[in-house]
Design a protein around this motif. Structure first.
Motif, PDB file in Angstrom:
ATOM      1  N   UNK A 146      16.384  35.017   7.606  1.00 16.88           N
ATOM      2  CA  UNK A 146      16.850  35.689   6.392  1.00 16.88           C
ATOM      3  C   UNK A 146      16.468  34.907   5.149  1.00 16.88           C
ATOM      4  N   UNK A 147      16.684  33.586   5.177  1.00 14.72           N
ATOM      5  CA  UNK A 147      16.352  32.764   4.011  1.00 14.72           C
ATOM      6  C   UNK A 147      14.854  32.798   3.731  1.00 14.72           C
ATOM      7  N   UNK A 148      14.041  32.679   4.771  1.00 14.45           N
ATOM      8  CA  UNK A 148      12.585  32.720   4.580  1.00 14.45           C
ATOM      9  C   UNK A 148      12.133  34.091   4.090  1.00 14.45           C
ATOM     10  N   UNK A 149      12.732  35.144   4.628  1.00  9.57           N
ATOM     11  CA  UNK A 149      12.356  36.499   4.215  1.00  9.57           C
ATOM     12  C   UNK A 149      12.739  36.750   2.759  1.00  9.57           C
ATOM     13  N   UNK A 150      13.909  36.295   2.343  1.00  7.21           N
ATOM     14  CA  UNK A 150      14.328  36.476   0.947  1.00  7.21           C
ATOM     15  C   UNK A 150      13.437  35.689  -0.005  1.00  7.21           C
ATOM     16  N   UNK A 151      13.103  34.472   0.372  1.00  7.59           N
ATOM     17  CA  UNK A 151      12.227  33.637  -0.457  1.00  7.59           C
ATOM     18  C   UNK A 151      10.843  34.272  -0.548  1.00  7.59           C
ATOM     19  N   UNK A 152      10.313  34.717   0.581  1.00  9.00           N
ATOM     20  CA  UNK A 152       9.010  35.385   0.587  1.00  9.00           C
ATOM     21  C   UNK A 152       9.026  36.681  -0.207  1.00  9.00           C
ATOM     22  N   UNK A 153      10.131  37.408  -0.127  1.00  6.03           N
ATOM     23  CA  UNK A 153      10.267  38.645  -0.899  1.00  6.03           C
ATOM     24  C   UNK A 153      10.297  38.351  -2.395  1.00  6.03           C
ATOM     25  N   UNK A 154      11.000  37.309  -2.786  1.00  7.51           N
ATOM     26  CA  UNK A 154      11.047  36.941  -4.209  1.00  7.51           C
ATOM     27  C   UNK A 154       9.648  36.583  -4.713  1.00  7.51           C
ATOM     28  N   UNK A 155       8.897  35.818  -3.901  1.00  7.95           N
ATOM     29  CA  UNK A 155       7.527  35.483  -4.296  1.00  7.95           C
ATOM     30  C   UNK A 155       6.658  36.739  -4.375  1.00  7.95           C
ATOM     31  N   UNK A 156       6.809  37.618  -3.403  1.00  6.02           N
ATOM     32  CA  UNK A 156       6.014  38.843  -3.374  1.00  6.02           C
ATOM     33  C   UNK A 156       6.309  39.764  -4.542  1.00  6.02           C
ATOM     34  N   UNK A 157       7.576  39.950  -4.846  1.00  8.19           N
ATOM     35  CA  UNK A 157       7.930  40.817  -5.975  1.00  8.19           C
ATOM     36  C   UNK A 157       7.492  40.216  -7.303  1.00  8.19           C
ATOM     37  N   UNK A 158       7.538  38.899  -7.396  1.00  3.66           N
ATOM     38  CA  UNK A 158       7.022  38.240  -8.592  1.00  3.66           C
ATOM     39  C   UNK A 158       5.528  38.491  -8.722  1.00  3.66           C
ATOM     40  N   UNK A 159       4.809  38.416  -7.593  1.00  2.03           N
ATOM     41  CA  UNK A 159       3.372  38.708  -7.599  1.00  2.03           C
ATOM     42  C   UNK A 159       3.067  40.142  -7.994  1.00  2.03           C
ATOM     43  N   UNK A 160       3.885  41.071  -7.533  1.00  5.05           N
ATOM     44  CA  UNK A 160       3.702  42.472  -7.916  1.00  5.05           C
ATOM     45  C   UNK A 160       3.928  42.636  -9.419  1.00  5.05           C
ATOM     46  N   UNK A 161       4.944  41.976  -9.947  1.00  5.28           N
ATOM     47  CA  UNK A 161       5.197  42.037 -11.393  1.00  5.28           C
ATOM     48  C   UNK A 161       4.041  41.463 -12.193  1.00  5.28           C
ATOM     49  N   UNK A 162       3.494  40.343 -11.724  1.00 10.71           N
ATOM     50  CA  UNK A 162       2.333  39.743 -12.393  1.00 10.71           C
ATOM     51  C   UNK A 162       1.147  40.700 -12.326  1.00 10.71           C
ATOM     52  N   UNK A 163       0.961  41.331 -11.183  1.00 10.57           N
ATOM     53  CA  UNK A 163      -0.147  42.275 -11.037  1.00 10.57           C
ATOM     54  C   UNK A 163      -0.026  43.466 -11.962  1.00 10.57           C
ATOM     55  N   UNK A 164       1.168  44.028 -12.068  1.00  5.26           N
ATOM     56  CA  UNK A 164       1.372  45.165 -12.969  1.00  5.26           C
ATOM     57  C   UNK A 164       1.165  44.757 -14.427  1.00  5.26           C
ATOM     58  N   UNK A 165       1.654  43.592 -14.782  1.00  4.70           N
ATOM     59  CA  UNK A 165       1.466  43.091 -16.133  1.00  4.70           C
ATOM     60  C   UNK A 165      -0.023  42.861 -16.408  1.00  4.70           C
ATOM     61  N   UNK A 166      -0.752  42.370 -15.391  1.00  2.00           N
ATOM     62  CA  UNK A 166      -2.185  42.123 -15.553  1.00  2.00           C
ATOM     63  C   UNK A 166      -2.958  43.422 -15.749  1.00  2.00           C
ATOM     64  N   UNK A 167      -2.562  44.481 -15.045  1.00  6.32           N
ATOM     65  CA  UNK A 167      -3.235  45.771 -15.213  1.00  6.32           C
ATOM     66  C   UNK A 167      -3.073  46.265 -16.650  1.00  6.32           C
TER      67      UNK A 167
END
Length: 127
Positions: free
Chosen positions: A46-67
């Motif tokens: 659970x801890x690893x999945x939440x941490x990975x999800x936070x990193x992934x969602x941050x990456x998605x936000x960066x990607x949308x901002x970059x577009x």
């Protein structure tokens, strides 16, 4: 009636010049779990999945901002830098899940994935 034996097509003994492979007792650090491996703890997963999800969602936000920034006329270096920083964050995150049966290595890999993502956020917001 006659019985037909199947002919073995592979060598049973390794060749003298063949490279040494990992033994069956040492399957390696970065691998998919085998059926006989014990399941990792639920809290750890659970801890690893939440941490990975936070990193992934941050990456998605960066990607949308970059577009949005690219359509607004971002410089040529902008996307390659963001892509490299995102890649430097995704690789250790994936490696952490492949090394889940190790004791401390997944946590060090997840910690190592955060600075490149933070740099990606800084680059995305700086333009």
């Amino acid at each position: 009636m006659t019985a037909v034996e199947q002919v073995r097509t592979t060598r049973s003994a390794p060749a003298e010049n063949a490279p040494l492979l990992a033994s069956a007792e040492d399957p390696g650090v970065f691998r998919f779990p085998a059926p006989e491996d014990p399941a990792p703890g639920q809290a750890r997963m659970l801890a690893m999945a939440l941490y990975g999800t936070a990193l992934g969602l941050t990456g998605v936000g960066v990607g949308l901002y970059a577009v949005i920034a690219v359509f607004g006329g971002a410089p040529g270096w902008y996307l390659p830098v963001l892509g490299l920083l995102t890649l430097l964050s995704v690789v250790p995150t994936a490696a952490a899940f492949l090394a889940i049966h190790e004791r401390h290595l997944p946590w060090w890999l997840l910690i190592a994935a955060a600075p490149p993502m933070a740099a990606a956020v800084a680059v995305a917001l700086s333009y």
